[in-house]
Enzyme design. Sequence first.
Site, PDB file in Angstrom:
ATOM      1  N   GLU A  94      -7.824  23.728  42.694  1.00 32.39           N
ATOM      2  CA  GLU A  94      -7.751  24.218  41.313  1.00 32.39           C
ATOM      3  C   GLU A  94      -6.677  25.273  41.159  1.00 32.39           C
ATOM      4  O   GLU A  94      -5.982  25.345  40.144  1.00 32.39           O
ATOM      5  CB  GLU A  94      -9.112  24.817  40.891  1.00 32.39           C
ATOM      6  CG  GLU A  94      -9.186  25.274  39.433  1.00 32.39           C
ATOM      7  CD  GLU A  94      -8.832  26.734  39.176  1.00 32.39           C
ATOM      8  OE1 GLU A  94      -8.819  27.148  38.018  1.00 32.39           O
ATOM      9  OE2 GLU A  94      -8.533  27.477  40.142  1.00 32.39           O
ATOM     10  N   GLU A  95      -6.555  26.115  42.196  1.00 27.77           N
ATOM     11  CA  GLU A  95      -5.697  27.301  42.107  1.00 27.77           C
ATOM     12  C   GLU A  95      -4.199  26.993  42.056  1.00 27.77           C
ATOM     13  O   GLU A  95      -3.384  27.886  41.887  1.00 27.77           O
ATOM     14  CB  GLU A  95      -5.981  28.235  43.299  1.00 27.77           C
ATOM     15  CG  GLU A  95      -7.412  28.780  43.335  1.00 27.77           C
ATOM     16  CD  GLU A  95      -7.689  29.833  42.273  1.00 27.77           C
ATOM     17  OE1 GLU A  95      -6.830  30.067  41.410  1.00 27.77           O
ATOM     18  OE2 GLU A  95      -8.786  30.408  42.316  1.00 27.77           O
ATOM     19  N   HIS A 138     -14.622  24.876  41.300  1.00 24.46           N
ATOM     20  CA  HIS A 138     -13.627  24.578  42.345  1.00 24.46           C
ATOM     21  C   HIS A 138     -14.012  25.204  43.674  1.00 24.46           C
ATOM     22  O   HIS A 138     -14.513  26.325  43.724  1.00 24.46           O
ATOM     23  CB  HIS A 138     -12.211  24.958  41.915  1.00 24.46           C
ATOM     24  CG  HIS A 138     -11.915  26.418  41.732  1.00 24.46           C
ATOM     25  ND1 HIS A 138     -11.419  27.207  42.742  1.00 24.46           N
ATOM     26  CD2 HIS A 138     -12.013  27.227  40.652  1.00 24.46           C
ATOM     27  CE1 HIS A 138     -11.222  28.435  42.288  1.00 24.46           C
ATOM     28  NE2 HIS A 138     -11.577  28.482  41.026  1.00 24.46           N
ATOM     29  N   ASP A 195     -16.683  28.432  36.836  1.00 22.92           N
ATOM     30  CA  ASP A 195     -15.623  29.072  37.612  1.00 22.92           C
ATOM     31  C   ASP A 195     -15.771  30.583  37.401  1.00 22.92           C
ATOM     32  O   ASP A 195     -15.376  31.100  36.353  1.00 22.92           O
ATOM     33  CB  ASP A 195     -14.249  28.585  37.147  1.00 22.92           C
ATOM     34  CG  ASP A 195     -13.121  29.170  37.994  1.00 22.92           C
ATOM     35  OD1 ASP A 195     -13.397  29.900  38.958  1.00 22.92           O
ATOM     36  OD2 ASP A 195     -11.937  28.884  37.673  1.00 22.92           O
ATOM     37  N   ASP A 253     -14.412  33.932  42.873  1.00 26.50           N
ATOM     38  CA  ASP A 253     -13.505  32.856  42.445  1.00 26.50           C
ATOM     39  C   ASP A 253     -13.270  31.873  43.595  1.00 26.50           C
ATOM     40  O   ASP A 253     -12.333  32.027  44.345  1.00 26.50           O
ATOM     41  CB  ASP A 253     -12.189  33.481  41.980  1.00 26.50           C
ATOM     42  CG  ASP A 253     -11.231  32.468  41.406  1.00 26.50           C
ATOM     43  OD1 ASP A 253     -11.634  31.321  41.164  1.00 26.50           O
ATOM     44  OD2 ASP A 253     -10.056  32.833  41.204  1.00 26.50           O
ATOM     45  N   HIS A 272      -8.208  36.578  43.588  1.00 22.85           N
ATOM     46  CA  HIS A 272      -6.923  36.247  44.207  1.00 22.85           C
ATOM     47  C   HIS A 272      -6.431  37.371  45.124  1.00 22.85           C
ATOM     48  O   HIS A 272      -5.232  37.510  45.341  1.00 22.85           O
ATOM     49  CB  HIS A 272      -5.857  35.900  43.152  1.00 22.85           C
ATOM     50  CG  HIS A 272      -6.265  34.777  42.247  1.00 22.85           C
ATOM     51  ND1 HIS A 272      -5.489  34.328  41.214  1.00 22.85           N
ATOM     52  CD2 HIS A 272      -7.383  34.009  42.221  1.00 22.85           C
ATOM     53  CE1 HIS A 272      -6.118  33.335  40.584  1.00 22.85           C
ATOM     54  NE2 HIS A 272      -7.270  33.127  41.187  1.00 22.85           N
TER      55      HIS A 272
HETATM   56  C1  IPO Z   1     -10.206  33.233  34.865  1.00 24.34           C
HETATM   57  C2  IPO Z   1     -10.791  32.346  33.992  1.00 24.34           C
HETATM   58  C3  IPO Z   1     -11.113  32.735  32.697  1.00 24.34           C
HETATM   59  C4  IPO Z   1     -10.863  34.036  32.297  1.00 24.34           C
HETATM   60  I1  IPO Z   1     -11.417  34.680  30.363  1.00 24.34           I
HETATM   61  C5  IPO Z   1     -10.284  34.934  33.181  1.00 24.34           C
HETATM   62  C6  IPO Z   1      -9.959  34.513  34.461  1.00 24.34           C
HETATM   63  C7  IPO Z   1      -9.875  32.882  36.274  1.00 24.34           C
HETATM   64  C8  IPO Z   1      -9.283  31.571  36.479  1.00 24.34           C
HETATM   65  N1  IPO Z   1      -8.067  31.420  35.814  1.00 24.34           N
HETATM   66  C9  IPO Z   1      -9.050  31.345  37.926  1.00 24.34           C
HETATM   67  O1  IPO Z   1      -8.249  31.922  38.593  1.00 24.34           O
HETATM   68  N2  IPO Z   1      -9.776  30.375  38.397  1.00 24.34           N
HETATM   69  O2  IPO Z   1      -9.589  29.949  39.635  1.00 24.34           O
HETATM   70 ZN    ZN Z   2      -8.719  31.665  40.634  1.00 19.59          ZN
END
Ligand code: IPO
Ligand code: ZN
Length: 436
Positions: A290-291, A236, A318, A256, A396
């Site tokens: 995505e967020e 993303h 990601d 991220d 974040h």
């Molecule tokens: C995320 C993905 C997998 C794991 I294990 C821990 C954290 C981050 C994901 N949720 C995110 O914020 N992507 O944008």
């Molecule tokens: Zn994220």
Amino acid sequence: MKKLVLSAATLACATFFAQAAVAGPKIWVSMGDDAYQLLRAAHPQAKSTESHDVQVNVPRAGMLAKAVGSPESLTTRTDRIHVLQVDEDQLHRLSTEVHEKLHRCGGYIVHASRAEARQSLQELRGHLTRAKEATALAPSYAIDNQSTVTPLLTQVQESQVLSTIQKLSDYQNRFYKTSHGTAASNDLFNTWKQMAAGRTDITVSQFAHKKWPQKSVILSIKGTHAPDEIVVIGGHLDSTVGFLTGENSRAPGADDDASGIASLQEVMRVLLASNYKPKRTLQFMGYAAEEVGLLGSDAIAAKYKKQGKKVVGVMQLDMTNYQGQPTSDITLITDYTNAAQNNFVKALATAYLPELTVTQDACGYACSDHASWTKRGYAASFPFESSLAADNKLIHTPNDTLAKSNNSAAHAVKFAKLGLTFAVELASDAPVKAGQ
Ligand code: IPO
Ligand code: ZN
């Protein structure tokens, strides 16, 4: 006395209407039980219209890294997924809360309607058993392109990955509704167009979304033998600092997910530099939004499904540049992904990247864009930078910067290499024979 009761009732009513007047339109969402309980604690009036139990693969406790890829290394967990209507506002707040309190991702999917939510839950309910059936799309997962893959791996450059992460994290933010988020998406489109210049078998397109300005970006290399069979590598392009993110928020999103975009763009760069021609169509995707509930990838996967596109495999990148623990390089996410394809990814690492340790973990409902593909019956894998326990606590936040990865892209390079092996070994297959 009577008057008092009446005025209290009037007051309650007025408050209710005042809230109803300012509240935005309601949207349909699905979420796991833990997120749902948090939401209910804050908004007791929020109530699911239906709930479904979904079986997912999870790692069996105490399995060693070398067992990853064997059926014994997995067991199942049942997730209770709730479908409900909420305000957009409540939802964004929830995703921040889930992140802060449960230390994991937002974990919800936005749906166009209740019917669409129900349909995707039905698909998810059957995804484990259906994945075991031999489908017309099941690829061979043969690893037999060593003479192509091995020299390409040496061309992956950390400096390239590093500069892409730097460039993307230099935007004020890449939020789906800000001018910066739109600019970042437009610039990525132009970068990819320049990279593909002169190739008539490559198209670069902007996938526009109706409800917000940020576009998804897709670079497609047409397959020479089976152009209708598609291999996807995605990540993303948006970033966030939670529900209050606005035009002037600082949301670098270096890990991220500038890192995932940088890893997949390096796969692209190496393949283009070597003039590689896939047999199947190979598509690179930078998803918008995505967020905020996997919106961009969901729109793309929905369109592909509707058009009957044959997506043979999807890899999601990601977060690739923060190594949570020294004992693992790549964590394969087992839940809401395809076990057969995950075994193939593990086998790719064993064959081509034997110096890397591959472990596995589960990340919960809708933790990234792979879920958009899984919920439509496509095979998706999600190689992740760390275990859930050792995950990057700075995502974040305004501190998700390249400096926090020591201004190095060494970890993201491993994912570029893994993506390269996936792209070539899956896209170099002969077309699937009828009836096979
Ligand atoms: C995320 C993905 C997998 C794991 I294990 C821990 C954290 C981050 C994901 N949720 C995110 O914020 N992507 O944008
Ligand atoms: Zn994220």
